[in-house]
Scaffold this motif. Structure first.
Motif, PDB file in Angstrom:
ATOM      1  N   ASN A  88       0.845  -1.192   0.000  1.00  0.00           N
ATOM      2  CA  ASN A  88       0.000   0.000   0.000  1.00  0.00           C
ATOM      3  C   ASN A  88       0.886   1.250   0.000  1.00  0.00           C
ATOM      4  OD1 ASN A  88       0.948   0.149   2.612  1.00  0.00           O
ATOM      5  ND2 ASN A  88      -0.968  -0.521   3.548  1.00  0.00           N
ATOM      6  N   GLY A  89       0.290   2.389   0.301  1.00  0.00           N
ATOM      7  CA  GLY A  89       1.043   3.633   0.258  1.00  0.00           C
ATOM      8  C   GLY A  89       2.168   3.673   1.289  1.00  0.00           C
ATOM      9  N   HIS A  90       1.915   3.128   2.454  1.00  0.00           N
ATOM     10  CA  HIS A  90       2.985   3.072   3.458  1.00  0.00           C
ATOM     11  C   HIS A  90       4.192   2.310   2.920  1.00  0.00           C
ATOM     12  CE1 HIS A  90      -0.117   4.500   6.172  1.00  0.00           C
ATOM     13  NE2 HIS A  90       0.785   4.644   7.131  1.00  0.00           N
ATOM     14  N   TRP A  93       6.205   4.650   0.771  1.00  0.00           N
ATOM     15  CA  TRP A  93       7.066   5.538   1.560  1.00  0.00           C
ATOM     16  C   TRP A  93       8.394   4.845   1.855  1.00  0.00           C
ATOM     17  CZ3 TRP A  93       3.017   7.256   5.808  1.00  0.00           C
ATOM     18  CH2 TRP A  93       2.262   8.329   5.317  1.00  0.00           C
ATOM     19  N   PHE A 115       0.149  13.579   6.491  1.00  0.00           N
ATOM     20  CA  PHE A 115       0.855  12.533   5.757  1.00  0.00           C
ATOM     21  C   PHE A 115       2.355  12.812   5.605  1.00  0.00           C
ATOM     22  CE2 PHE A 115      -3.442  11.404   5.328  1.00  0.00           C
ATOM     23  CZ  PHE A 115      -3.462  10.040   5.113  1.00  0.00           C
ATOM     24  N   VAL A 164       4.443  15.965  -0.085  1.00  0.00           N
ATOM     25  CA  VAL A 164       3.151  15.333  -0.315  1.00  0.00           C
ATOM     26  C   VAL A 164       2.323  16.270  -1.194  1.00  0.00           C
ATOM     27  CG1 VAL A 164       1.030  14.505   0.772  1.00  0.00           C
ATOM     28  CG2 VAL A 164       3.251  14.060   1.856  1.00  0.00           C
ATOM     29  N   VAL A 166      -0.979  16.093  -2.233  1.00  0.00           N
ATOM     30  CA  VAL A 166      -2.240  16.407  -1.555  1.00  0.00           C
ATOM     31  C   VAL A 166      -2.228  15.693  -0.212  1.00  0.00           C
ATOM     32  CG1 VAL A 166      -4.718  15.929  -1.520  1.00  0.00           C
ATOM     33  CG2 VAL A 166      -3.657  16.853  -3.584  1.00  0.00           C
ATOM     34  N   THR A 168      -4.107  14.164   2.534  1.00  0.00           N
ATOM     35  CA  THR A 168      -5.435  13.568   2.533  1.00  0.00           C
ATOM     36  C   THR A 168      -6.216  13.888   3.808  1.00  0.00           C
ATOM     37  OG1 THR A 168      -4.219  11.832   1.439  1.00  0.00           O
ATOM     38  CG2 THR A 168      -6.530  11.397   1.846  1.00  0.00           C
ATOM     39  N   ASP A 195       4.846  12.392  -3.039  1.00  0.00           N
ATOM     40  CA  ASP A 195       3.783  11.457  -2.676  1.00  0.00           C
ATOM     41  C   ASP A 195       2.495  11.923  -3.346  1.00  0.00           C
ATOM     42  OD1 ASP A 195       1.530  10.345  -1.487  1.00  0.00           O
ATOM     43  OD2 ASP A 195       2.300  10.445   0.557  1.00  0.00           O
ATOM     44  N   ILE A 197      -0.104   9.851  -3.713  1.00  0.00           N
ATOM     45  CA  ILE A 197      -0.977   8.703  -3.443  1.00  0.00           C
ATOM     46  C   ILE A 197      -2.445   9.123  -3.463  1.00  0.00           C
ATOM     47  CG2 ILE A 197      -1.573   6.920  -1.739  1.00  0.00           C
ATOM     48  CD1 ILE A 197       1.454   7.015  -0.906  1.00  0.00           C
ATOM     49  N   ALA A 198      -2.762  10.288  -2.912  1.00  0.00           N
ATOM     50  CA  ALA A 198      -4.164  10.721  -2.875  1.00  0.00           C
ATOM     51  C   ALA A 198      -4.619  11.295  -4.206  1.00  0.00           C
ATOM     52  CB  ALA A 198      -4.362  11.775  -1.786  1.00  0.00           C
ATOM     53  N   GLN A 220      -5.450   2.402  -4.871  1.00  0.00           N
ATOM     54  CA  GLN A 220      -6.825   2.458  -4.371  1.00  0.00           C
ATOM     55  C   GLN A 220      -7.458   3.840  -4.298  1.00  0.00           C
ATOM     56  OE1 GLN A 220      -4.145   2.215  -2.462  1.00  0.00           O
ATOM     57  NE2 GLN A 220      -4.462   2.854  -0.353  1.00  0.00           N
ATOM     58  N   LYS A 221      -6.841   4.836  -4.920  1.00  0.00           N
ATOM     59  CA  LYS A 221      -7.470   6.167  -4.847  1.00  0.00           C
ATOM     60  C   LYS A 221      -7.861   6.589  -6.250  1.00  0.00           C
ATOM     61  CE  LYS A 221      -5.406   6.681  -0.387  1.00  0.00           C
ATOM     62  NZ  LYS A 221      -4.692   7.436   0.629  1.00  0.00           N
TER      63      LYS A 221
HETATM   64  C1  LIG Z   1      -3.609   7.113   1.486  1.00  0.00           C
HETATM   65  C2  LIG Z   1      -2.324   7.875   1.560  1.00  0.00           C
HETATM   66  C3  LIG Z   1      -1.145   7.316   2.068  1.00  0.00           C
HETATM   67  C4  LIG Z   1      -1.107   5.962   2.697  1.00  0.00           C
HETATM   68  O1  LIG Z   1      -1.529   4.977   1.845  1.00  0.00           O
HETATM   69  P1  LIG Z   1      -1.942   3.536   2.443  1.00  0.00           P
HETATM   70  O2  LIG Z   1      -2.295   2.784   1.211  1.00  0.00           O
HETATM   71  O3  LIG Z   1      -3.089   3.782   3.360  1.00  0.00           O
HETATM   72  O4  LIG Z   1      -0.764   2.989   3.153  1.00  0.00           O
HETATM   73  C5  LIG Z   1       0.002   8.070   2.030  1.00  0.00           C
HETATM   74  N1  LIG Z   1       0.014   9.316   1.533  1.00  0.00           N
HETATM   75  C6  LIG Z   1      -1.099   9.899   1.059  1.00  0.00           C
HETATM   76  C7  LIG Z   1      -1.032  11.295   0.535  1.00  0.00           C
HETATM   77  C8  LIG Z   1      -2.296   9.188   1.066  1.00  0.00           C
HETATM   78  O5  LIG Z   1      -3.415   9.773   0.602  1.00  0.00           O
END
Ligand SMILES: *Cc1c(COP(=O)(O)O)cnc(C)c1O
Length: 418
Positions: A88-90, A93, A115, A164, A166, A168, A195, A197-198, A220-221
């Protein structure tokens, strides 16, 4: 402890209804998950996963992977190839840092909201010395302060700036291109890691155009797939930084994933079979609609959310958290106070079938709530969610100006540019 929901007053609309009204909820129907990740899965993505286990050595799964890698580059607007992880996102990182960081290296983290702090904690755990600039929960990062920190680093001890796009938790969108300008103006060699991810596939992002060295995302986003895949796009300068490290844990090492000698090296082992079929379908949908059309759709739907929130907030406690000009098109954080964020969330889920995001990372989480508006999302979903929120504000007698949904509908009609 979560505040108890206030009693709901509802109209009794016919003879006899009063006697069974106590058993009623308006939530029965298609539920809507309006949290900022995981986002709504398109039916097409769900259908793509409904199939038996495929061969992982040859055939369709192997054949679609090259196209997935190519289309991922298009989504991040880069010529760099993505490393794909089962994480996942973690995980991203950690993967991003594991490939460039030697213990004792310094990382500069301009953090807004929650984040950036989370990423900084991972860097510390991996042995980095973290220089954190905290911009709090209401303001975007200021590239001038980053420039000052870079200028003070005469010995180039800072190896990377971790930003980062955005946040979240707060709904704040940061100006990542301004960080590249700060690095260039200082003539500083640190890598710029972003990052996304969002926000990838929701808010505009240009990896190559903005001079980002490493981009992070997850499935997943905005990418409309189930959680479980993470992506790193790695530019030339970052690849050179990896090559200077003595060793990287074999699972996190991005080199075999970017340049695999055999198919299994894409994934460091067994391929994430059904996730890849899901992602293939999602990337097809993105290609068919067009990334810029997708950005425009998110921008308009986000403006609809803001228009509703600004109307409700004209009387009463509701406030948009992110300052104008730094609001994300993927997620909106809202403040109510008095535990009403949590009460409203509960009402919307129990009575309206809409699940809103909780007030993650805020001083008092129960005072806040968030609306995820990322990915597979259209006007009827946004206007429906806003309608349920407006009903909840009324039912819970939270002071607000009515007409938020009308204001949002005007934005969808193109009648208003908020
Ligand atoms: C969701 C998110 C994460 C963490 O992602 P996970 O899949 O929950 O581990 C990290 N950074 C941002 C900006 C996010 O939106």
């Amino acid at each position: 402890m979560a505040p108890a929901p206030r009693p709901v007053k509802a109209a009794v609309d016919g003879p006899g209804v009063a006697s069974y009204r106590h058993a009623m909820s308006l939530a029965h129907g298609r539920p809507y998950l309006a949290i900022p990740g995981p986002s709504v899965l398109p039916d097409r993505v769900v259908q793509a996963m409904v199939r038996p286990a495929p061969n992982i050595y040859e055939g369709e799964l192997v054949e679609i992977t090259a196209g997935i890698v190519r289309d991922l580059s298009a989504v991040a607007r880069t010529t760099a190839r993505a490393a794909i992880y089962i994480a996942n996102g973690h995980g991203m990182w950690e993967a991003a840092l594991a490939n460039v960081l030697a213990p004792g290296d310094r990382m500069l983290v301009p953090a807004t909201g929650r984040f950036g702090h989370g990423w900084a904690e991972v860097a510390r755990a991996l042995g980095a010395e973290v220089e954190l600039i905290d911009f709090g929960r209401r303001t975007a990062l200021d590239a001038n302060r980053v420039a000052d920190a870079l200028a003070a680093d005469k010995e180039y001890r800072i190896k990377a700036v971790l930003a980062v796009c955005v946040d979240t938790a707060t709904g704040i969108r940061n100006d990542v291109a301004a960080l590249r300008s700060a690095l260039d103006a200082a003539g500083h060699p640190a890598l710029l890691m972003a990052d996304c991810i969002a926000s990838l596939g929701c808010d505009p992002f240009e990896m190559d155009g903005w001079g980002v060295d490493v981009t992070l995302a997850a499935s997943q986003k905005g990418l409309m797939s189930p959680p479980g895949l993470g992506f790193l796009w790695v530019g030339e300068r970052a690849r050179a930084a990896r090559d200077r490290l003595d060793g990287v844990g074999p699972y996190w090492d991005w080199r075999p994933r970017i340049d695999p000698q055999g198919f299994y090296q894409h994934f460091g082992g067994t391929a994430p079979t059904h996730h890849l079929f899901a992602l293939r379908a999602a990337l097809d949908m993105i290609a068919e609609e067009g990334l810029e059309a997708i950005w425009a759709r998110h921008a308009t739907l986000a403006r609809a959310v803001w228009a509703a929130a600004e109307t409700w907030g004209a009387e009463g406690p509701l406030r948009l958290n992110a300052p104008r000009g730094h609001r994300s098109h993927a997620v909106t954080a809202l403040h109510l106070g008095a535990g009403d964020g949590e009460r409203l969330r509960r009402w919307c889920a129990a009575e309206g079938g809409v699940t809103l995001g909780l007030g993650l990372g805020m001083e008092v989480p129960e005072d806040n709530f968030r609306i995820g508006h990322m990915g597979h999302l259209n006007a009827h979903m946004v206007l429906g969610a806003l309608g349920v929120i407006e009903a909840g504000l009324a039912a819970l007698e939270i002071p607000h100006r009515a007409g938020g949904v009308t204001a949002a509908a005007r934005v969808c009609a193109g009648a208003e540019s908020a």
